[in-house]
Design a protein around this motif. Structure first.
Motif, PDB file in Angstrom:
ATOM      1  N   GLY A 267      15.640  -1.475  -6.348  1.00 41.14           N
ATOM      2  CA  GLY A 267      14.424  -1.435  -5.558  1.00 41.14           C
ATOM      3  C   GLY A 267      14.631  -1.823  -4.110  1.00 41.14           C
ATOM      4  O   GLY A 267      14.591  -2.979  -3.781  1.00 41.14           O
ATOM      5  N   SER A 268      14.846  -0.830  -3.277  1.00 45.33           N
ATOM      6  CA  SER A 268      14.892  -1.201  -1.878  1.00 45.33           C
ATOM      7  C   SER A 268      14.452  -0.067  -0.958  1.00 45.33           C
ATOM      8  O   SER A 268      13.258   0.209  -0.858  1.00 45.33           O
ATOM      9  CB  SER A 268      16.280  -1.727  -1.508  1.00 45.33           C
ATOM     10  OG  SER A 268      17.269  -1.103  -2.281  1.00 45.33           O
ATOM     11  N   VAL A 269      15.413   0.633  -0.394  1.00 46.70           N
ATOM     12  CA  VAL A 269      15.099   1.422   0.773  1.00 46.70           C
ATOM     13  C   VAL A 269      14.906   2.897   0.447  1.00 46.70           C
ATOM     14  O   VAL A 269      15.409   3.380  -0.550  1.00 46.70           O
ATOM     15  CB  VAL A 269      16.278   1.310   1.754  1.00 46.70           C
ATOM     16  CG1 VAL A 269      15.840   1.700   3.136  1.00 46.70           C
ATOM     17  CG2 VAL A 269      16.828  -0.093   1.727  1.00 46.70           C
ATOM     18  N   LYS A 270      14.213   3.604   1.308  1.00 45.83           N
ATOM     19  CA  LYS A 270      14.151   5.035   1.075  1.00 45.83           C
ATOM     20  C   LYS A 270      14.935   5.799   2.140  1.00 45.83           C
ATOM     21  O   LYS A 270      15.380   6.902   1.885  1.00 45.83           O
ATOM     22  CB  LYS A 270      12.713   5.529   0.973  1.00 45.83           C
ATOM     23  CG  LYS A 270      11.885   5.385   2.214  1.00 45.83           C
ATOM     24  CD  LYS A 270      10.527   6.009   1.958  1.00 45.83           C
ATOM     25  CE  LYS A 270       9.600   5.825   3.166  1.00 45.83           C
ATOM     26  NZ  LYS A 270       8.215   5.938   2.858  1.00 45.83           N
TER      27      LYS A 270
ATOM     28  N   TYR B 218       9.302  -1.290   4.669  1.00 47.20           N
ATOM     29  CA  TYR B 218       9.251   0.011   5.327  1.00 47.20           C
ATOM     30  C   TYR B 218       7.926   0.688   5.057  1.00 47.20           C
ATOM     31  O   TYR B 218       7.361   1.360   5.906  1.00 47.20           O
ATOM     32  CB  TYR B 218      10.396   0.903   4.840  1.00 47.20           C
ATOM     33  CG  TYR B 218      11.717   0.506   5.424  1.00 47.20           C
ATOM     34  CD1 TYR B 218      12.002   0.784   6.759  1.00 47.20           C
ATOM     35  CD2 TYR B 218      12.665  -0.137   4.651  1.00 47.20           C
ATOM     36  CE1 TYR B 218      13.204   0.413   7.307  1.00 47.20           C
ATOM     37  CE2 TYR B 218      13.878  -0.493   5.193  1.00 47.20           C
ATOM     38  CZ  TYR B 218      14.149  -0.225   6.508  1.00 47.20           C
ATOM     39  OH  TYR B 218      15.332  -0.584   7.050  1.00 47.20           O
ATOM     40  N   GLU B 219       7.441   0.488   3.838  1.00 44.45           N
ATOM     41  CA  GLU B 219       6.157   1.122   3.505  1.00 44.45           C
ATOM     42  C   GLU B 219       5.055   0.574   4.392  1.00 44.45           C
ATOM     43  O   GLU B 219       4.238   1.307   4.930  1.00 44.45           O
ATOM     44  CB  GLU B 219       5.846   0.906   2.016  1.00 44.45           C
ATOM     45  CG  GLU B 219       6.592   1.933   1.170  1.00 44.45           C
ATOM     46  CD  GLU B 219       6.746   1.514  -0.275  1.00 44.45           C
ATOM     47  OE1 GLU B 219       6.198   0.468  -0.668  1.00 44.45           O
ATOM     48  OE2 GLU B 219       7.444   2.247  -1.009  1.00 44.45           O
ATOM     49  N   THR B 236      14.543  -3.238  10.220  1.00 46.78           N
ATOM     50  CA  THR B 236      15.943  -3.183   9.794  1.00 46.78           C
ATOM     51  C   THR B 236      16.798  -4.257  10.454  1.00 46.78           C
ATOM     52  O   THR B 236      17.490  -5.020   9.789  1.00 46.78           O
ATOM     53  CB  THR B 236      16.524  -1.789  10.121  1.00 46.78           C
ATOM     54  OG1 THR B 236      15.567  -0.814   9.742  1.00 46.78           O
ATOM     55  CG2 THR B 236      17.810  -1.569   9.379  1.00 46.78           C
ATOM     56  N   TRP B 237      16.780  -4.278  11.778  1.00 45.72           N
ATOM     57  CA  TRP B 237      17.679  -5.148  12.532  1.00 45.72           C
ATOM     58  C   TRP B 237      17.541  -6.620  12.126  1.00 45.72           C
ATOM     59  O   TRP B 237      18.557  -7.244  11.788  1.00 45.72           O
ATOM     60  CB  TRP B 237      17.481  -4.902  14.020  1.00 45.72           C
ATOM     61  CG  TRP B 237      18.394  -5.672  14.929  1.00 45.72           C
ATOM     62  CD1 TRP B 237      18.020  -6.562  15.886  1.00 45.72           C
ATOM     63  CD2 TRP B 237      19.835  -5.616  15.000  1.00 45.72           C
ATOM     64  NE1 TRP B 237      19.116  -7.058  16.537  1.00 45.72           N
ATOM     65  CE2 TRP B 237      20.252  -6.493  15.998  1.00 45.72           C
ATOM     66  CE3 TRP B 237      20.814  -4.902  14.275  1.00 45.72           C
ATOM     67  CZ2 TRP B 237      21.589  -6.699  16.341  1.00 45.72           C
ATOM     68  CZ3 TRP B 237      22.150  -5.101  14.610  1.00 45.72           C
ATOM     69  CH2 TRP B 237      22.515  -5.987  15.625  1.00 45.72           C
ATOM     70  N   PRO B 238      16.326  -7.153  12.095  1.00 44.29           N
ATOM     71  CA  PRO B 238      16.254  -8.560  11.659  1.00 44.29           C
ATOM     72  C   PRO B 238      16.669  -8.736  10.198  1.00 44.29           C
ATOM     73  O   PRO B 238      17.287  -9.740   9.854  1.00 44.29           O
ATOM     74  CB  PRO B 238      14.768  -8.911  11.813  1.00 44.29           C
ATOM     75  CG  PRO B 238      14.209  -7.887  12.711  1.00 44.29           C
ATOM     76  CD  PRO B 238      15.013  -6.652  12.518  1.00 44.29           C
TER      77      PRO B 238
END
Lengths: 271, 322, 443
Positions: A267-270, B218-219, B236-238
């Motif tokens: 479960g993480s990134v898309k 991200y959502e 992302t970066w942090p």
């Protein structure tokens, strides 16, 4: 859309940059020395398969292969075990004691290998650990513990504290927390560290050179030295040896890559 | 490791934590400050092995830094801090190697980090092509430095090398170079080879780091309608701070310790324009100046520590400023 | 060379004395035929220290430590032969790469775990290993008589006692493509500097690179130094004097060397500072370049790359027209064979060296590796070895670069030459080199 083309172009260029030198080497393993030197960047004038026969057929290489596989497997496993234990403990010890112990362990990364080589050799010799595969495993563990702890502790520190707190509230002890919470959650970083260690241990030359005399205990990098002379290096044969010696690493990489994928589905990134 | 001595006076540790109400206050304070005593058992095996087989020999070796030992004789003289004084005041070769090391490190750290991050974020999806490309990009890492050096000798050869031919074929004759023979720029060409050699390795770390970012972040960002750059900058970066820290620190150390590759491309001992600290130390050892080399090693470690510290600060600043 | 620049001093006298002493030993050794029982040499004062000539049979398992991976096969054949002749004995080759030989092998040699028979490079490494007490004295061994006497200097200590036998003989001076030289009108090698430059000029006007020089690789780029120095140096120990501080890189004679390097600038390949040794070999082997500025040890490599032309060694002779050169070339006797003082099987070790010293065996090794040897009476079958065999008899100087034993000093001095060849001014290069030499000198 534009960015997708950009991405493709970028990946394409980088792939070419990576592949060209690799192909030079690969094609080189099928060439004669003079063909390799006069046309390093072209296909072989005449395909020479003899090098592979020579490398694969020699008993020395077979022994070296087995030794390397054994030493690498033990070194990687044990280093991972010791380092993940240490990293977990260090990530959970709050305040300065954790940082001091961590710093002490990680400082080892910055010691140049030549600096402590002689005292290490004397110590191993006194303990009867030279000329033995067990000794090689031990020195491999010791020399890569710092980097393994460095990577694993870096990741384990980022595991959310709440998970640990919840475990403690449920009455789960530190050992079980390590085994059934910290380890599974660190799978991607364990896989990454394993890949690091695999490459380092498989290619390690300095310590075998120093510790091993017995031809029956030689590892692959030592065997490859036989193609590398003072004035006359048999490069086609050397490249063949490198190609053959690299294959297990490719397999190892592909195997460990699965754990990245496992991490993904957890479960993480898309993107 | 001496810490647990305080614990021995207390009751045997029990796993349960919620029942601490009945405990003496003092003990509870210790535990809050220094954690569960069992945590100290975890690093113990590693520490024991590390101390016996690494730390002690290293300290033994460093003791020679104040001597003139040659590395093989039975005797040596103590020279006090002479070795350090000479390093600080009168050693052109050491200063040259230090300058080269810093230039080399800077270029390698910037580009290796950048490339590995970009590649990792492009190849994060588990499509067949990404998996394949990840494996391809990892390939250079597994080669021996001897063969990498050999191939790059032919890429850099000024007369019939690939690099100059490629430049000429696209009409960039003015950019042709003697590469490793160009005294001012040789170290940067060496850096290119190093980046080629190790980017794939660092990409692996970034992939591991990127995968630990929770999807929800991200959502949430998608709902807020933030752009690609903003999303990278603020999510992302942090979130990949630990991976970035590892990659930068490890790349730094790796570049300082780059050794086989330098000898392969620059000769042994390498020409001055390619001499970095690690090869300098090696040459001192080979030159039978063990004491001096030990002193150089100590300075070497100090420089790495300092550089890593500065980097940590810098990276932290950019990551917290989100 | 002007007479007043010739330095005189205690060190030169000492060296001369040592050379004379060495000469007497060699002569004495040459007189005592094989089989004679040897007494101690006069003047050493410690007769009982010298191990007696080997007696007894070779029945042990020994290790032979060396760095010549390319000789593994031929040495293996010789070892099989030795084992057949000496039942019960066994010889294992322990090969380390040349560049790691000292750093890694020294420790193992010291505790006797490898290298009952060991090897050393001539110069600093032999001196270090001698100082570490690794070598057994060989002065009394009869097989030392098999060697050409004037090549043993590299295996002796300061008192002239023999501890090692330099086995391989290399001529570190440029290889030349004889066909191309003849086409340029030089049937014979130029004997003075003007003629040398004229040869280069002619080669260049015929579209050839006169001198391929691997500028990116100091170890090989530095070999040219030997020939450039041999007739310019105001004495045989001039480089040792630079190392000890009695002479300077900025002295007139050395500046002259640097000026001559500067005159070679148009005659090396383009961007020569970036050329590695393999591409340089390739240029020579393909006939793009007429000469290769490394040494006889590359003849085999060049043949392997497909060179078909006859090869000769053509060093630059740097004297003025009409002046008689002191030396016509340089040599180095290296791969010094010795018996490890820490080893437990000295009889077998000595027998093995005795075996290698046999002219017939040495001949097999020489032809198998395409190298000249210091053993007398070797029959060279390899064409290149035969073509260049006359150098064994000629007046060549023991390669002066190895007089500078400190690696950093040597690199600085040779580096100055390389920098001048690629464009730096002589004065500037000399000054930078002198600074390093000063910093490296103890005290």
């Amino acid at each position: 859309m534009g960015s997708r083309i950009g991405r493709r172009a970028l990946l394409g260029v980088y792939t070419a940059l990576v592949l060209i030198p690799l192909l030079v080497m690969f094609a080189g393993s099928f060439k004669t020395t003079s063909d390799l030197f006069s046309n390093p960047f072209s296909l072989p004038e005449e395909w020479q398969f003899g090098n592979y026969g020579e490398v694969l057929g020699s008993a020395d290489m077979g022994t070296a292969f087995t030794n390397s596989a054994l030493v690498t497997a033990c070194s990687v496993t044990l280093t991972l075990l010791l380092a993940s234990l240490a990293a977990y403990g260090l990530a959970r010890i709050p305040g300065w004691p954790g940082w001091v112990l961590y710093g002490f362990l990680v400082l080892g990364m910055s010691v140049p290998a030549q600096a402590n080589m002689i005292p290490q050799f004397v110590l191993f010799d006194v303990l009867g650990l030279t000329d033995s595969l067990a000794g090689l495993v031990l020195i491999n563990i010791v020399s890569t513990l710092p980097v393994a702890v460095f990577i694993l502790a870096g990741f384990m520190r980022t595991l959310p504290r709440e998970i640990y707190e919840a475990a403690a509230l449920d009455g789960v002890g530190p050992w079980r927390t390590y085994r059934s919470i910290a380890l599974p959650l660190s799978l991607p970083s364990l896989a990454a560290t394993a890949i690091f260690l695999l490459v380092i241990h498989w290619n390690e030359l300095l310590y075998p050179l120093l510790f091993i005399n017995d031809p029956d205990k030689r590892t692959l990098p030592l065997a490859l030295l036989n193609f590398q002379g003072e004035f006359l290096t048999n490069y086609p044969l050397l490249f063949t040896g490198v190609v053959v010696a690299s294959l297990p690493l490719v397999v190892g990489y592909i195997f460990l890559q699965r754990f990245f994928i496992a991490g993904m589905t957890a479960g993480s990134v898309k993107e | 490791m001496s810490a647990p001595s305080t614990v021995r006076t207390g009751p045997a540790p029990t796993p349960a934590r919620g029942t601490s109400a009945g405990r003496p206050r003092k003990h509870r304070g210790w535990r809050q400050r220094f954690g569960h005593p069992a945590f100290y058992l975890f690093p113990l095996p590693a520490l024991v092995v590390y101390v016996i087989f690494f730390a002690v020999p290293t300290v033994q070796a460093f003791q020679y830094a104040v001597t003139d030992w040659d590395g093989y004789s039975a005797g040596y003289r103590s020279v006090g801090l002479d070795n350090f004084e000479q390093l600080a005041r009168g050693d052109d070769l050491f200063v040259n190697a230090m300058t080269n090391s810093l230039k080399f490190m800077l270029v390698v750290v910037v580009f290796q980090t950048l490339f590995s991050l970009v590649l990792a974020s492009m190849l994060l999806r588990n499509s067949r092509s990404s998996t394949l490309l990840r494996a391809v990009f990892f390939l250079p890492t597994i080669l021996s430095s001897v063969s990498v050096a050999f191939v790059w000798k032919f890429i850099y050869d000024p007369n019939f090398g690939l690099a100059n031919s490629a430049l000429k074929s696209v009409g960039l004759d003015s950019l042709t170079s003697s590469f490793l023979g160009d005294e001012g720029k040789a170290i940067y060409f060496l850096a290119i080879t190093q980046v080629w050699f190790h980017t794939g390795q660092m990409m692996v770390i970034f992939i591991a780091g990127l995968q630990q970012i929770p999807r929800e972040l991200y959502e949430a960002a998608a709902i807020d309608g933030v752009g690609r750059w903003q999303r990278f900058r603020h999510v992302t970066w942090p979130m990949i701070a630990p991976a970035t820290g590892i990659v930068i620190a490890y790349t730094t150390i790796q570049s300082f310790k780059a050794f086989d590759l330098v000898l392969g491309l620059g000769g042994n001992p390498p020409q001055g324009s390619l001499d970095i600290l690690s090869t300098r130390i090696y040459t001192s050892f080979a030159d039978s100046r063990f004491g001096y080399a030990a002193a150089e090693s100590i300075v070497f470690m100090a420089v790495i520590a300092l550089v890593t510290l500065i980097q940590r600060r810098t990276v932290k600043l950019t990551q917290s400023g989100a | 060379m002007t007479e007043h620049s010739r330095p005189s001093g205690p060190s030169r006298r000492r060296l001369l004395r040592a050379a004379v002493a060495g000469g007497t030993v060699a002569t004495a050794a040459a007189c005592a035929g094989p089989g004679t029982t040897r007494g101690p040499r006069p003047g050493t004062g410690a007769p009982s220290d010298v191990p007696p000539p080997v007696s007894g049979r070779a029945t042990d398992h020994i290790s032979f430590a060396h760095w010549r991976a390319e000789d593994k096969k031929i040495l293996g054949e010789l070892i099989d032969d030795f084992t057949r002749r000496n039942p019960g004995s066994k010889v294992r080759q322990d090969i380390s790469p040349a560049q790691d030989y000292q750093a890694n092998a020294l420790q193992r040699l010291k505790n006797g775990s490898i290298g009952d028979v060991l090897t050393a490079f001539r110069g600093a490494q032999f001196a270090d290993m001698l100082k570490a007490g690794l070598f057994t004295e060989l002065s009394a061994q009869t097989f030392a008589d098999e060697y050409l006497p004037h090549y043993s200097r590299g295996g002796r200590d300061e008192a002239g006692r023999l501890f090692g036998l330099p086995y391989q003989l290399v001529f570190p001076m440029p290889l030349a493509n004889r066909d191309l030289l003849e086409k340029a009108g030089y049937d014979k090698a130029p004997q003075n500097w003007d003629a040398y430059l004229d040869l280069c000029d002619k080669l260049k006007s015929r579209g050839k690179v006169p001198l391929a020089w691997p500028g990116a690789e100091p170890g090989n780029a530095g070999q040219l130094f030997n020939a450039m120095v041999m007739n310019n140096a105001p004495g045989d120990d001039a480089c040792a004097r630079i190392a000890s501080g009695k002479a300077k890189v900025t002295d007139d004679w050395f500046l002259k060397v640097l000026d001559q390097y500067a005159q070679l600038r148009p005659f090396v390949q383009q961007k020569a500072g970036g050329t590695q040794v393999e591409p340089a070999q390739q240029m020579f082997a393909k006939g793009t370049a007429a000469m290769l500025a490394t040494g006889s040890y590359h003849m085999a490599a060049v043949r392997q790359l497909g060179a078909k032309f006859p090869i000769e060694l053509v060093p630059p002779i740097t004297v003025d027209k009409g002046e008689r050169p002191r030396y016509v070339g340089t040599h180095n006797a290296t791969f010094i064979l010795g018996v490890n003082a820490a080893g437990k099987h000295s009889t077998t070790a000595l027998r093995f060296i005795e075996y290698l010293s046999d002219p017939a065996v040495a001949g097999r090794y020489a032809n198998g590796t395409a190298q000249h040897l210091t053993v007398a009476g070797v029959t060279y079958k390899d064409k290149d070895l035969r073509d260049t065999q006359h150098w064994l008899e000629r007046r060549t100087m023991l390669a002066p670069r190895y007089q500078i034993e400190d690696i950093d000093m040597l690199n600085a001095v040779e580096g100055a030459c390389a920098k001048v060849l690629t464009g730096t001014s002589a004065g500037k290069a000399a000054e930078a080199a002198q600074r390093v030499v000063d910093q490296r000198r103890p005290g």
